[in-house]
Design a protein around this motif. Structure first.
Motif, PDB file in Angstrom:
ATOM      1  N   MET A   1       0.852  -1.167   0.000  1.00 35.17           N
ATOM      2  CA  MET A   1       0.000   0.000   0.000  1.00 35.17           C
ATOM      3  C   MET A   1       0.904   1.239   0.000  1.00 35.17           C
ATOM      4  N   THR A   2       0.660   2.124  -0.934  1.00 38.84           N
ATOM      5  CA  THR A   2       1.485   3.324  -1.048  1.00 38.84           C
ATOM      6  C   THR A   2       1.114   4.335   0.040  1.00 38.84           C
ATOM      7  N   GLU A   3       1.987   5.290   0.245  1.00 39.94           N
ATOM      8  CA  GLU A   3       1.713   6.348   1.235  1.00 39.94           C
ATOM      9  C   GLU A   3       0.476   7.154   0.854  1.00 39.94           C
ATOM     10  N   GLN A   4       0.289   7.394  -0.447  1.00 37.40           N
ATOM     11  CA  GLN A   4      -0.888   8.143  -0.899  1.00 37.40           C
ATOM     12  C   GLN A   4      -2.170   7.367  -0.608  1.00 37.40           C
ATOM     13  N   MET A   5      -2.122   6.052  -0.797  1.00 39.03           N
ATOM     14  CA  MET A   5      -3.295   5.220  -0.529  1.00 39.03           C
ATOM     15  C   MET A   5      -3.610   5.194   0.964  1.00 39.03           C
ATOM     16  N   LYS A   6      -2.576   5.095   1.794  1.00 41.50           N
ATOM     17  CA  LYS A   6      -2.789   5.110   3.243  1.00 41.50           C
ATOM     18  C   LYS A   6      -3.409   6.426   3.688  1.00 41.50           C
ATOM     19  N   ALA A   7      -2.883   7.533   3.187  1.00 36.26           N
ATOM     20  CA  ALA A   7      -3.409   8.845   3.574  1.00 36.26           C
ATOM     21  C   ALA A   7      -4.850   9.020   3.109  1.00 36.26           C
ATOM     22  N   ALA A   8      -5.159   8.594   1.883  1.00 39.79           N
ATOM     23  CA  ALA A   8      -6.523   8.712   1.373  1.00 39.79           C
ATOM     24  C   ALA A   8      -7.483   7.830   2.167  1.00 39.79           C
ATOM     25  N   THR A   9      -7.034   6.654   2.573  1.00 39.29           N
ATOM     26  CA  THR A   9      -7.879   5.759   3.361  1.00 39.29           C
ATOM     27  C   THR A   9      -8.170   6.347   4.739  1.00 39.29           C
ATOM     28  N   ILE A  10      -7.173   6.936   5.359  1.00 36.83           N
ATOM     29  CA  ILE A  10      -7.386   7.558   6.679  1.00 36.83           C
ATOM     30  C   ILE A  10      -8.327   8.753   6.560  1.00 36.83           C
ATOM     31  N   ARG A  11      -8.106   9.609   5.561  1.00 35.43           N
ATOM     32  CA  ARG A  11      -9.014  10.743   5.348  1.00 35.43           C
ATOM     33  C   ARG A  11     -10.424  10.253   5.053  1.00 35.43           C
ATOM     34  N   ALA A  60     -11.088   5.395  -4.281  1.00 30.26           N
ATOM     35  CA  ALA A  60     -10.915   6.066  -5.569  1.00 30.26           C
ATOM     36  C   ALA A  60      -9.802   7.108  -5.515  1.00 30.26           C
ATOM     37  N   GLU A  61      -9.802   7.950  -4.502  1.00 31.56           N
ATOM     38  CA  GLU A  61      -8.747   8.960  -4.398  1.00 31.56           C
ATOM     39  C   GLU A  61      -7.385   8.309  -4.211  1.00 31.56           C
ATOM     40  N   GLY A  62      -7.316   7.272  -3.416  1.00 33.83           N
ATOM     41  CA  GLY A  62      -6.054   6.581  -3.199  1.00 33.83           C
ATOM     42  C   GLY A  62      -5.502   5.963  -4.468  1.00 33.83           C
ATOM     43  N   LEU A  63      -6.365   5.347  -5.271  1.00 35.96           N
ATOM     44  CA  LEU A  63      -5.913   4.748  -6.531  1.00 35.96           C
ATOM     45  C   LEU A  63      -5.459   5.814  -7.517  1.00 35.96           C
ATOM     46  N   ILE A  64      -6.196   6.896  -7.602  1.00 34.24           N
ATOM     47  CA  ILE A  64      -5.817   7.979  -8.511  1.00 34.24           C
ATOM     48  C   ILE A  64      -4.475   8.569  -8.096  1.00 34.24           C
ATOM     49  N   ASP A  65      -4.323   8.867  -6.806  1.00 33.35           N
ATOM     50  CA  ASP A  65      -3.078   9.455  -6.318  1.00 33.35           C
ATOM     51  C   ASP A  65      -1.898   8.495  -6.452  1.00 33.35           C
ATOM     52  N   SER A  66      -2.133   7.211  -6.279  1.00 29.75           N
ATOM     53  CA  SER A  66      -1.055   6.224  -6.357  1.00 29.75           C
ATOM     54  C   SER A  66      -0.572   6.014  -7.787  1.00 29.75           C
ATOM     55  N   ASN A  67      -1.470   6.198  -8.756  1.00 29.45           N
ATOM     56  CA  ASN A  67      -1.120   5.927 -10.150  1.00 29.45           C
ATOM     57  C   ASN A  67      -0.554   7.125 -10.902  1.00 29.45           C
ATOM     58  N   ASP A  74       2.360  15.741  -2.101  1.00 22.83           N
ATOM     59  CA  ASP A  74       1.899  14.430  -1.660  1.00 22.83           C
ATOM     60  C   ASP A  74       2.446  14.069  -0.284  1.00 22.83           C
ATOM     61  N   VAL A  75       1.709  13.198   0.392  1.00 27.66           N
ATOM     62  CA  VAL A  75       2.157  12.675   1.673  1.00 27.66           C
ATOM     63  C   VAL A  75       3.384  11.812   1.445  1.00 27.66           C
ATOM     64  N   GLY A  76       4.384  11.965   2.291  1.00 26.01           N
ATOM     65  CA  GLY A  76       5.585  11.156   2.206  1.00 26.01           C
ATOM     66  C   GLY A  76       6.637  11.670   1.241  1.00 26.01           C
ATOM     67  N   GLN A  77       6.375  12.786   0.583  1.00 26.28           N
ATOM     68  CA  GLN A  77       7.336  13.359  -0.353  1.00 26.28           C
ATOM     69  C   GLN A  77       8.120  14.470   0.337  1.00 26.28           C
ATOM     70  N   PRO A  78       9.419  14.546   0.075  1.00 26.82           N
ATOM     71  CA  PRO A  78      10.214  15.606   0.707  1.00 26.82           C
ATOM     72  C   PRO A  78       9.825  16.982   0.188  1.00 26.82           C
ATOM     73  N   ARG A  79       9.886  17.958   1.054  1.00 25.17           N
ATOM     74  CA  ARG A  79       9.594  19.351   0.675  1.00 25.17           C
ATOM     75  C   ARG A  79      10.801  19.925  -0.033  1.00 25.17           C
ATOM     76  N   ARG A  80      10.552  20.810  -0.967  1.00 25.33           N
ATOM     77  CA  ARG A  80      11.668  21.451  -1.677  1.00 25.33           C
ATOM     78  C   ARG A  80      11.862  22.854  -1.207  1.00 25.33           C
TER      79      ARG A  80
END
Length: 80
Positions: A1-11, A60-67, A74-80
């Motif tokens: 499970m990707t970080e985006q999917m985990k975050a979307a599932t919790i939300r 749906a949001e998790g799958l879209i964000d993961s793909n 995104d969640v889990g991505q370093p800030r620039r």
């Protein structure tokens, strides 16, 4: 499970619980009949609302964000 999917599932879970609770109490207030029938109708309506919200927001949001490609927002991505 990707970080985006985990975050979307919790939300989705937070929103689904809020939605299911609202549907339960509104249906309980509006339903007629004896107490057990009102509770059963309210529980069924709340479960349907919970599942609909989880599918639309959590999955749906998790799958879209993961793909799609990762972005700095995104969640889990370093800030620039």
């Amino acid at each position: 499970m990707t970080e985006q999917m985990k975050a979307a599932t919790i939300r989705g879970l937070y929103g689904a619980l809020w939605t299911a609770g609202s549907i339960f109490f509104v249906t309980l207030q509006m339903a007629s009949g004896d107490r057990s029938a009102r509770l059963e109708e309210s529980a069924i309506a709340a479960a349907a609302g919970f599942c609909a919200y989880m599918v639309s927001r959590g999955i749906a949001e998790g799958l879209i964000d993961s793909n799609r490609g990762p972005t700095p927002a995104d969640v889990g991505q370093p800030r620039r």
